[in-house]
Design a protein around this motif. Sequence first.
Motif, PDB file in Angstrom:
ATOM      1  N   ALA A 120      -0.250  71.070  36.163  1.00  0.00           N
ATOM      2  CA  ALA A 120       0.697  71.067  36.473  1.00  0.00           C
ATOM      3  C   ALA A 120       1.058  71.212  37.786  1.00  0.00           C
ATOM      4  O   ALA A 120       2.625  71.347  38.095  1.00  0.00           O
ATOM      5  N   GLN A 121       0.035  71.026  39.140  1.00  0.00           N
ATOM      6  CA  GLN A 121      -0.221  70.872  40.428  1.00  0.00           C
ATOM      7  C   GLN A 121       0.348  72.263  40.923  1.00  0.00           C
ATOM      8  O   GLN A 121       1.207  72.658  41.623  1.00  0.00           O
ATOM      9  N   ARG A 122       0.293  73.889  39.556  1.00  0.00           N
ATOM     10  CA  ARG A 122      -0.378  74.888  40.428  1.00  0.00           C
ATOM     11  C   ARG A 122      -0.743  74.633  42.103  1.00  0.00           C
ATOM     12  O   ARG A 122      -1.740  74.412  42.108  1.00  0.00           O
ATOM     13  N   ASN A 123      -0.194  75.509  43.324  1.00  0.00           N
ATOM     14  CA  ASN A 123      -1.616  75.056  44.817  1.00  0.00           C
ATOM     15  C   ASN A 123      -1.197  73.503  45.106  1.00  0.00           C
ATOM     16  O   ASN A 123      -1.785  73.076  45.612  1.00  0.00           O
ATOM     17  N   MET A 124      -0.519  72.523  44.558  1.00  0.00           N
ATOM     18  CA  MET A 124      -0.126  71.332  44.531  1.00  0.00           C
ATOM     19  C   MET A 124       1.136  70.907  45.059  1.00  0.00           C
ATOM     20  O   MET A 124       1.258  69.820  44.547  1.00  0.00           O
ATOM     21  N   GLY A 125       1.347  71.666  44.625  1.00  0.00           N
ATOM     22  CA  GLY A 125       3.304  71.287  44.656  1.00  0.00           C
ATOM     23  C   GLY A 125       4.858  72.062  43.773  1.00  0.00           C
ATOM     24  O   GLY A 125       5.794  72.309  43.863  1.00  0.00           O
ATOM     25  N   LEU A 126       3.655  72.956  43.114  1.00  0.00           N
ATOM     26  CA  LEU A 126       4.912  73.182  41.636  1.00  0.00           C
ATOM     27  C   LEU A 126       5.166  75.152  42.743  1.00  0.00           C
ATOM     28  O   LEU A 126       3.810  75.199  42.891  1.00  0.00           O
ATOM     29  N   ASP A 127       6.216  74.621  43.079  1.00  0.00           N
ATOM     30  CA  ASP A 127       6.185  75.897  43.621  1.00  0.00           C
ATOM     31  C   ASP A 127       6.619  77.387  42.842  1.00  0.00           C
ATOM     32  O   ASP A 127       6.932  77.193  41.248  1.00  0.00           O
ATOM     33  N   ALA A 128       6.709  78.821  43.100  1.00  0.00           N
ATOM     34  CA  ALA A 128       6.535  79.722  42.360  1.00  0.00           C
ATOM     35  C   ALA A 128       8.206  80.342  41.604  1.00  0.00           C
ATOM     36  O   ALA A 128       7.813  80.258  39.969  1.00  0.00           O
ATOM     37  N   ALA A 129       9.208  80.099  42.082  1.00  0.00           N
ATOM     38  CA  ALA A 129      10.161  79.666  41.126  1.00  0.00           C
ATOM     39  C   ALA A 129      10.056  78.256  39.969  1.00  0.00           C
ATOM     40  O   ALA A 129      10.593  78.772  38.625  1.00  0.00           O
ATOM     41  N   ALA A 130      10.027  77.007  40.214  1.00  0.00           N
ATOM     42  CA  ALA A 130       9.934  76.214  39.240  1.00  0.00           C
ATOM     43  C   ALA A 130       8.306  76.626  37.768  1.00  0.00           C
ATOM     44  O   ALA A 130       8.205  76.521  37.106  1.00  0.00           O
TER      45      ALA A 130
END
Length: 390
Positions: A84-94
């Motif tokens: 889900a793109q953790r650490n590659m675009g998926l920010d904390a709020a999302a």
Amino acid sequence: MTMLRLLSDDGVLSDATLNDTGTYTRPIAPLRSRVAFAAAHVVPKVHADNTPGQPADIDWDATLAFRRNVYSWGLGVADAMDTAQRNMGLDAAATRELIARSAEVAREEGGSVVVGVNTDHVAESHISLGAVIDAYKEQLHFTEEQGAGPVLMASRHLARVATDAADYRRVYREVLQSATVPVVLHWLGTAFDPELRGYFGAEDWQSASAVLLDIIEENPGKIAGVKMSLLNAESEISVRSRLPERVRMFTGDDFNYVDLIGGDTVGRGSSHSDALLGAFAAITPVASAAIQALDAGDPEAYLRILGPTEELSRQVFAAPTFYYKTGVAFLSWLNGHQPAFQMIAGLHSARSLPHLSRIVELANASLALEDPELAHTRWHAMLRLNGVDA
């Protein structure tokens, strides 16, 4: 006869016959012989500013519909993880919103969901061990409140600050003590995230696995399983053979999953691994059909169905492996699960056209195209958009 136009690395065009889709059916009862989770990706809004550095603007209808489709095939969903793109675009709020929404969908569908717990909501790159523990606990408790199963992911913060194996034991001990439900430990290799080099206090997997097994032994009843994503079957089999009873091995090996999941059922090694795979998000109907074959006591059918997908997965996860998310989203688009080939942070541009062409070729060969005519239409339109005669 419909033909697929293909593009090689040197620009040569060729054609392949478009196959019919596999004759797969959704299960009418829960899968029994293996526990299987598909690590799901996220779909952005087409009109969003899907460029590097921008907050994720997610198309929730398409993203959650993808998860409902996974459940309909009898698989569980692993969410808010690296796929889900953790650490590659998926920010904390999302990430928080994704966990909450995904857990709600799981309840509605009667599906099983596990989600990633990390420390990545902390903006600072270097923090103390105590701060790592607090960050892990914050995400862990939020996940438990949502009713999702926690997957304790490898933390970049911990990799930066830990000086030896004792630091890893301390952090995991204190976090696990605060868990109210058993968790899955995730060992993510450097092919997926180079910043995790030396995780568990050692460069070699033999020494690091000893620390991992110590953590499991020191925290009885707190660990439901281990997900290994080292792309190394030998290491997984070694750890698997030493796990305590009731601690599952979830393969995250997108290169070797056929034999690891098959295990002794297909005469390919002792015991077996369950599955928590990004690859299964790309080939959900095929993965379901293969496990249904094991449920029916037909290991030959399992190999016949799932075996051809491994070459496809190796292409999707080819080096640099951390760009595999592009292939997962590309197949989702080809198979009609999202309106456009778009990804948050512009990651849809991370693979070349010939690389994607090879994915099309192998998906067609392994019967992983769910609607071949739609895939043909979309792929040929993409070729023409890029100036290729299709």
